[in-house]
Write a protein that holds these residues in place. Structure first.
Motif, PDB file in Angstrom:
ATOM      1  N   GLY A  72       0.922  -1.243   0.081  1.00  0.00           N
ATOM      2  CA  GLY A  72      -0.134  -0.145   0.070  1.00  0.00           C
ATOM      3  C   GLY A  72       0.851   1.214  -0.055  1.00  0.00           C
ATOM      4  N   THR A  99       4.399   7.512  -1.001  1.00  0.00           N
ATOM      5  CA  THR A  99       3.091   7.823  -1.852  1.00  0.00           C
ATOM      6  C   THR A  99       2.270   6.691  -1.273  1.00  0.00           C
ATOM      7  OG1 THR A  99       4.368   8.409  -3.716  1.00  0.00           O
ATOM      8  CG2 THR A  99       1.975   7.843  -3.927  1.00  0.00           C
ATOM      9  N   HIS A 100       1.012   7.022  -0.852  1.00  0.00           N
ATOM     10  CA  HIS A 100       0.096   6.039  -0.311  1.00  0.00           C
ATOM     11  C   HIS A 100      -0.897   5.711  -1.894  1.00  0.00           C
ATOM     12  CE1 HIS A 100      -4.100   5.510   1.630  1.00  0.00           C
ATOM     13  NE2 HIS A 100      -3.268   4.317   1.933  1.00  0.00           N
ATOM     14  N   ASP A 101      -0.834   4.372  -1.942  1.00  0.00           N
ATOM     15  CA  ASP A 101      -1.147   3.836  -3.322  1.00  0.00           C
ATOM     16  C   ASP A 101      -2.688   4.090  -3.698  1.00  0.00           C
ATOM     17  OD1 ASP A 101       1.474   2.946  -3.829  1.00  0.00           O
ATOM     18  OD2 ASP A 101       1.063   1.150  -3.275  1.00  0.00           O
ATOM     19  N   ARG A 102      -3.341   3.834  -2.499  1.00  0.00           N
ATOM     20  CA  ARG A 102      -4.793   4.363  -2.689  1.00  0.00           C
ATOM     21  C   ARG A 102      -5.318   5.452  -3.071  1.00  0.00           C
ATOM     22  NH1 ARG A 102      -8.889   5.223   1.017  1.00  0.00           N
ATOM     23  NH2 ARG A 102      -7.463   5.026   2.894  1.00  0.00           N
ATOM     24  N   THR A 103      -4.750   6.442  -2.675  1.00  0.00           N
ATOM     25  CA  THR A 103      -5.030   7.990  -2.644  1.00  0.00           C
ATOM     26  C   THR A 103      -4.101   8.891  -3.538  1.00  0.00           C
ATOM     27  OG1 THR A 103      -3.883   8.742  -0.604  1.00  0.00           O
ATOM     28  CG2 THR A 103      -6.030   7.995  -0.411  1.00  0.00           C
ATOM     29  N   ALA A 138      -3.032   8.899   6.800  1.00  0.00           N
ATOM     30  CA  ALA A 138      -3.831   8.051   5.888  1.00  0.00           C
ATOM     31  C   ALA A 138      -5.378   8.099   6.057  1.00  0.00           C
ATOM     32  CB  ALA A 138      -3.205   6.677   5.945  1.00  0.00           C
TER      33      ALA A 138
END
Length: 148
Positions: A72, A99-103, A138
Motif C-alpha cells: 500500500g 506515496t499512499h497507493d490508494r489515494t 492516511a
C-alpha cells in the motif's frame, strides 16, 4: 588565569575505519527502502538479526524485508536527519515519505533507529517510528484520541 586548551588533531576528529564502514552499511541498508532491492539485504543484515521495537523482540532478516515491502506504500524517499556512529553502533534519525497507493497522497513518517554491527553487518537494532502519525495522515485513525 585560564589554561590554554590543546587543539584537537584531525585524527581525533576523524571517524575510525570501523565507524566509516558501519555508517556506509547503515546508509546502504536505508537506501534499500528507496530501491526495494531486498536481495541486497543479504550483504547488509545478518540472517538472524535481532529486531527490537513496537513492543516486540523478534529474530530474522524477514522482518526488515517486510518493512521494506510494506503493501500500500510505494515511491519511498528517505532523508537522514541525523546520524551518529560510535564503535560498533550507528544511530539514525530519519524521515520517510511514501506515496499512499490508494489515494496517491504523500505520507510522512519519522523514526529513530540504533544499529549494532559486527564486521560491517547489522546484527541487532532498536527503534521506533511514528506509525500513528502515518496512519493518521492516511485517514485510518482519528486525528485526536478521544478522552475516556
Amino acid at each position: 588565569m585560564a589554561t590554554p586548551t590543546t587543539p584537537t588533531t584531525d585524527a581525533e576528529q576523524t571517524p575510525s575505519a570501523v565507524e566509516r564502514r558501519n555508517t556506509e552499511t547503515v546508509r546502504r541498508y536505508l537506501r534499500v527502502f528507496e530501491t526495494l532491492e531486498v536481495g541486497e539485504l543479504k550483504d547488509l543484515v545478518a540472517e538472524d538479526v535481532v529486531v527490537h521495537g513496537a513492543g516486540q523482540h523478534v529474530r530474522g532478516r524477514s522482518y526488515p524485508e517486510g518493512s521494506v515491502l510494506t503493501p500500500g506504500l510505494s515511491n519511498c524517499r528517505l532523508r537522514v536527519d541525523d546520524l551518529f556512529a560510535a564503535g560498533d553502533r550507528v544511530s539514525v534519525a530519519f524521515t520517510l515519505t511514501y506515496t499512499h497507493d490508494r489515494t496517491g497522497r504523500d505520507l510522512t513518517m519519522t523514526g529513530v533507529k540504533s544499529y549494532r554491527l559486527v564486521d560491517g553487518v547489522i546484527v541487532e537494532f532498536w527503534g521506533e517510528t511514528d506509525l500513528y502519525g502515518l496512519l493518521r495522515q492516511a485517514g485510518l485513525v482519528p486525528a485526536e484520541i478521544p478522552a475516556l
